[in-house]
Design a protein around this motif. Sequence first.
Motif, mmCIF file in Angstrom:
data_model
loop_
_atom_site.group_PDB
_atom_site.id
_atom_site.type_symbol
_atom_site.label_atom_id
_atom_site.label_comp_id
_atom_site.label_asym_id
_atom_site.label_seq_id
_atom_site.Cartn_x
_atom_site.Cartn_y
_atom_site.Cartn_z
ATOM 1 N N GLU A 154 -1.060 5.991 -7.972
ATOM 2 C CA GLU A 154 0.268 5.412 -8.132
ATOM 3 C C GLU A 154 1.388 6.399 -7.816
ATOM 4 O O GLU A 154 2.519 5.988 -7.560
ATOM 5 N N SER A 155 1.063 7.687 -7.799
ATOM 6 C CA SER A 155 2.088 8.667 -7.444
ATOM 7 C C SER A 155 2.424 8.604 -5.951
ATOM 8 O O SER A 155 3.481 9.056 -5.522
ATOM 9 N N ARG A 156 1.525 8.016 -5.158
ATOM 10 C CA ARG A 156 1.757 7.935 -3.711
ATOM 11 C C ARG A 156 2.633 6.741 -3.334
ATOM 12 O O ARG A 156 3.190 6.704 -2.252
ATOM 13 N N ASP A 157 2.679 5.740 -4.207
ATOM 14 C CA ASP A 157 3.325 4.490 -3.823
ATOM 15 C C ASP A 157 4.157 3.962 -4.986
ATOM 16 O O ASP A 157 3.618 3.401 -5.941
ATOM 17 N N ALA A 158 5.462 4.128 -4.896
ATOM 18 C CA ALA A 158 6.355 3.713 -5.987
ATOM 19 C C ALA A 158 6.298 2.216 -6.235
ATOM 20 O O ALA A 158 6.534 1.749 -7.346
ATOM 21 N N TYR A 159 5.973 1.437 -5.199
ATOM 22 C CA TYR A 159 5.955 -0.021 -5.341
ATOM 23 C C TYR A 159 4.790 -0.506 -6.212
ATOM 24 O O TYR A 159 4.838 -1.589 -6.780
ATOM 25 N N PRO A 210 7.444 -2.304 5.335
ATOM 26 C CA PRO A 210 8.245 -3.461 4.909
ATOM 27 C C PRO A 210 7.914 -4.758 5.638
ATOM 28 O O PRO A 210 8.175 -5.841 5.123
ATOM 29 N N GLY A 211 7.329 -4.648 6.830
ATOM 30 C CA GLY A 211 7.016 -5.853 7.586
ATOM 31 C C GLY A 211 5.549 -6.221 7.500
ATOM 32 O O GLY A 211 4.789 -5.690 6.675
ATOM 33 N N SER A 212 5.145 -7.137 8.342
ATOM 34 C CA SER A 212 3.749 -7.575 8.375
ATOM 35 C C SER A 212 2.853 -6.458 8.909
ATOM 36 O O SER A 212 3.256 -5.667 9.772
ATOM 37 N N LEU A 213 1.641 -6.437 8.416
ATOM 38 C CA LEU A 213 0.676 -5.436 8.857
ATOM 39 C C LEU A 213 -0.089 -5.940 10.080
ATOM 40 O O LEU A 213 -0.381 -7.139 10.195
ATOM 41 N N SER A 214 -0.421 -5.025 10.965
ATOM 42 C CA SER A 214 -1.226 -5.384 12.129
ATOM 43 C C SER A 214 -2.678 -5.576 11.685
ATOM 44 O O SER A 214 -3.076 -5.135 10.605
ATOM 45 N N PRO A 215 -3.488 -6.249 12.519
ATOM 46 C CA PRO A 215 -4.905 -6.404 12.169
ATOM 47 C C PRO A 215 -5.601 -5.070 11.893
ATOM 48 O O PRO A 215 -6.421 -4.968 10.978
ATOM 49 N N LEU A 216 -5.279 -4.042 12.672
ATOM 50 C CA LEU A 216 -5.881 -2.731 12.472
ATOM 51 C C LEU A 216 -5.468 -2.149 11.131
ATOM 52 O O LEU A 216 -6.296 -1.598 10.392
ATOM 53 N N GLU A 217 -4.192 -2.274 10.795
ATOM 54 C CA GLU A 217 -3.700 -1.758 9.517
ATOM 55 C C GLU A 217 -4.344 -2.496 8.343
ATOM 56 O O GLU A 217 -4.704 -1.881 7.329
ATOM 57 N N LEU A 218 -4.505 -3.796 8.497
ATOM 58 C CA LEU A 218 -5.175 -4.580 7.461
ATOM 59 C C LEU A 218 -6.629 -4.139 7.289
ATOM 60 O O LEU A 218 -7.137 -4.032 6.165
ATOM 61 N N ASP A 219 -7.290 -3.881 8.403
ATOM 62 C CA ASP A 219 -8.683 -3.424 8.340
ATOM 63 C C ASP A 219 -8.797 -2.109 7.573
ATOM 64 O O ASP A 219 -9.739 -1.916 6.789
ATOM 65 N N VAL A 220 -7.831 -1.226 7.795
ATOM 66 C CA VAL A 220 -7.843 0.055 7.091
ATOM 67 C C VAL A 220 -7.645 -0.159 5.590
ATOM 68 O O VAL A 220 -8.357 0.418 4.757
ATOM 69 N N ARG A 289 7.712 -8.015 0.586
ATOM 70 C CA ARG A 289 8.176 -9.271 0.003
ATOM 71 C C ARG A 289 8.647 -9.049 -1.427
ATOM 72 O O ARG A 289 8.197 -8.114 -2.100
ATOM 73 N N PRO A 290 9.536 -9.908 -1.911
ATOM 74 C CA PRO A 290 9.927 -9.833 -3.315
ATOM 75 C C PRO A 290 8.860 -10.466 -4.198
ATOM 76 O O PRO A 290 7.914 -11.092 -3.711
ATOM 77 N N SER A 291 9.008 -10.314 -5.491
ATOM 78 C CA SER A 291 8.095 -10.949 -6.434
ATOM 79 C C SER A 291 8.102 -12.458 -6.250
ATOM 80 O O SER A 291 9.146 -13.071 -6.050
ATOM 81 N N ARG A 292 6.945 -13.066 -6.309
ATOM 82 C CA ARG A 292 6.838 -14.519 -6.181
ATOM 83 C C ARG A 292 6.926 -15.220 -7.539
ATOM 84 O O ARG A 292 6.968 -16.453 -7.594
ATOM 85 N N GLY A 293 6.860 -14.414 -8.626
ATOM 86 C CA GLY A 293 7.013 -14.986 -9.948
ATOM 87 C C GLY A 293 5.695 -15.444 -10.566
ATOM 88 O O GLY A 293 4.708 -15.696 -9.864
ATOM 89 N N VAL A 294 5.726 -15.577 -11.868
ATOM 90 C CA VAL A 294 4.515 -15.925 -12.616
ATOM 91 C C VAL A 294 4.017 -17.312 -12.248
ATOM 92 O O VAL A 294 2.805 -17.527 -12.070
#
Length: 330
Positions: A154-159, A210-220, A289-294
């Motif tokens: 979690e230290s690598r990714d604030a989100y 911030p944008g959509s991930l490519s197929p390669l990025e998703l695979d990783v 994306r923002p939170s989609r909510g409960v």
Amino acid sequence: MANNKVLLVDDEEQILLSFQRRLKKQFNLDIATSGKQGLEKLDSEGPYAVVVSDYRMPEMDGVHFLKTVKQNHPDVVRIMLTGFADIHTATKAVNQGQVFRFLTKPCPPRDMAEALEQSIRYHNFIISEREVIDLKRWRKSLEQMVAALARLVESRDAYTAGHQQRVALLSVAIGRAMGLEEQTIDTVRLAATIHDIGKVYVPLEFLTKPGSLSPLELDVIHTHPQVGYEILKPIEFESPISRIVLEHHERLDGSGYPQGLIGSEILVESKIITVADVVEAMCSHRPYRPSRGVNKALGEIEQKKGVCYDPEIVDICLELFRKNNFNFQI
């Protein structure tokens, strides 16, 4: 397993043989005719529960012998046996050898048996207590290691800071509502706390894009359960933590990853974390994306109940939020 092994040390061999003959049915008795031989037996034939030593022996007296035993084999209960009982001898034996009992010659076999029984009980009690303490220390070390691994991710990714803890919180609540045993609930908690440990090998720019991930990025990114499994596999957990981490993105219908498992092939602990992970992720803000909510998160698991997610777990999760007002406050 209880240890009833006893070593008798005395330079008078007839006394040793007499005790050995009369007490062999009650105890596992070895004998030594000198302090030197006694130390050799302790090193080569132990562990012993109790050592009984005569005081007056050539070359090495009983106090010296028991003092050495205390230094080299501190778990062995020590008894002094002598025909020269006096305050000075007793004081030396207690202070230097830390003897448990002090017996005088001639010592009837009944008295010796009673002293050995008490000493063996004491020895086994001490060993049992140490095992409990060692287990508690091991558990504490394990908890600290798990917490450190969680912080590393979690230290690598604030989100995603706090994501694993929140997933663990919901997973534990689901486990309790299912009536699982405490040991299983603890397994769920530990696994959930580090279920994304494999993301330490995912490039940070993929996780925070911030944008959509490519197929390669998703695979990783989809490699992180397998990577997490490989990281945790060498650690000797009491429960299948590494396997749960490996399975937390599997789905009932086989559409998950990395193995495409179906139904009963997936551990119940993994199924719990899967549901908690989906709900927490949809409730939280992400770079893309923002939170989609409960409500939308609960709608997602409800819609795919029995297809992707275990029906019982989904129903319990829905009840926790809708009836019990569950929230992710840590």
